[in-house]
Design a protein around this motif. Sequence first.
Motif, short mmCIF file in Angstrom:
data_model
loop_
_atom_site.label_atom_id
_atom_site.label_comp_id
_atom_site.label_asym_id
_atom_site.label_seq_id
_atom_site.Cartn_x
_atom_site.Cartn_y
_atom_site.Cartn_z
N LYS B 100 85.08 69.58 -68.74
CA LYS B 100 84.39 68.39 -68.26
C LYS B 100 85.38 67.40 -67.64
O LYS B 100 85.17 66.88 -66.55
CB LYS B 100 83.65 67.73 -69.43
CG LYS B 100 82.82 66.55 -69.01
CD LYS B 100 82.28 65.80 -70.21
CE LYS B 100 81.44 64.61 -69.74
NZ LYS B 100 81.11 63.72 -70.85
N GLU B 104 85.68 66.09 -63.77
CA GLU B 104 85.72 64.68 -63.38
C GLU B 104 86.95 64.36 -62.54
O GLU B 104 86.96 63.42 -61.75
CB GLU B 104 85.69 63.80 -64.64
CG GLU B 104 84.27 63.68 -65.19
CD GLU B 104 84.24 63.21 -66.63
OE1 GLU B 104 85.32 62.95 -67.21
OE2 GLU B 104 83.12 63.13 -67.18
N ASN B 105 87.99 65.18 -62.73
CA ASN B 105 89.20 64.96 -61.94
C ASN B 105 89.25 65.82 -60.68
O ASN B 105 90.30 66.01 -60.09
CB ASN B 105 90.44 65.24 -62.79
CG ASN B 105 90.65 64.15 -63.82
OD1 ASN B 105 90.57 62.97 -63.50
ND2 ASN B 105 90.88 64.54 -65.06
#
Lengths: 177, 163
Positions: B100, B104-105
């Motif tokens: 996750k 997100e990165n």
Amino acid sequence: MEKRGVSQYYGFFITLAVCLGITAYAPSWGIKVFTVAFRNTLFMLGVIPPIFILVGLFDVWIPRERVIKRLGDASGWLGIMVAIALGAFAAGPLYAAFPVAEVLLKKGVSLRNVWVFLGAWSTMKIPMLLFEAQSLGARFALTRYAMSFVGVLVIAFLLERLISLEEQNEIRARFSL
Amino acid sequence: MKDPSIPIFYGLALTWLFVSFRKDKEKTIQALRRAYRSFLFILPPFAVVILLISLLLVFLPEKTIVTLIGEGSGFVGYFIASIAGSITLIPGFVAFPMAKMLLENGAGIAQMAVFISTLMMVGIVTAPLETQYFRFRATLWRNLLAYFYAFVIGYIVSIVARW
């Protein structure tokens, strides 16, 4: 055929020699490796006793005939579904599934169903699905789950084709009493 | 890395052991003997696997893996994710939050699906254990098939995600 005594541990001695070699060459890395190994051993000794106890109880209490009927060579699609359920409602890492697979083979479960069971254990566990949905979203988790379901079946069927009948019999023969 | 399922296992094992002992003492002792025999059977490859895992954790720690699969994109990204997933042994409850965070990165969704799928289905480090039961050929084929199938999963997951 069956290896006995010290010769079973040759692989371990070789790996240990590599670790000792690392320690001699780079002591700080070597010490790290052995510290981690010690911690891992303690951790795994914490995980495995209940699994082996359950496997032993299953071995003694569940009659072979009943298991064969549900999961043996003639069990068909129902057997496959039972094998998936067995794996999906389990918990724990894959290495814990192997002793369970052993007792299943002993009880006359077909090799294909054992592979289905292993596949389900590795990637179709319900608690893991819930956790995956929570972290990565239901769409991601459910798609991966559905694809895994197909994959587990495909892989088990292909393995049955790829591994010769003699070899399959040899695998099973080691565990039949 | 504490697995939340361990107490449940202990609860189950002790409950059944107790029930079994009440019903038949002899059979229960026999069950424990068989449990011990199963343990001895797995012990030699298990000792190897413990050392292999330790080597892996020291020379390829999780931090390194995160940066490796976080940076790769496209085909190279798929490949790195699949290799990382095949050799490491990270429990799901650690891997999912990790994936996750990577998403997100900016990591690709297909690469994450490949990483998680290989992580669960392909086990190079645990192969010595698998061969103890299924022999070399079956172990090799199962892992190979699972490895290639992980790419199919990655592709489909990325399509569904874009819908």
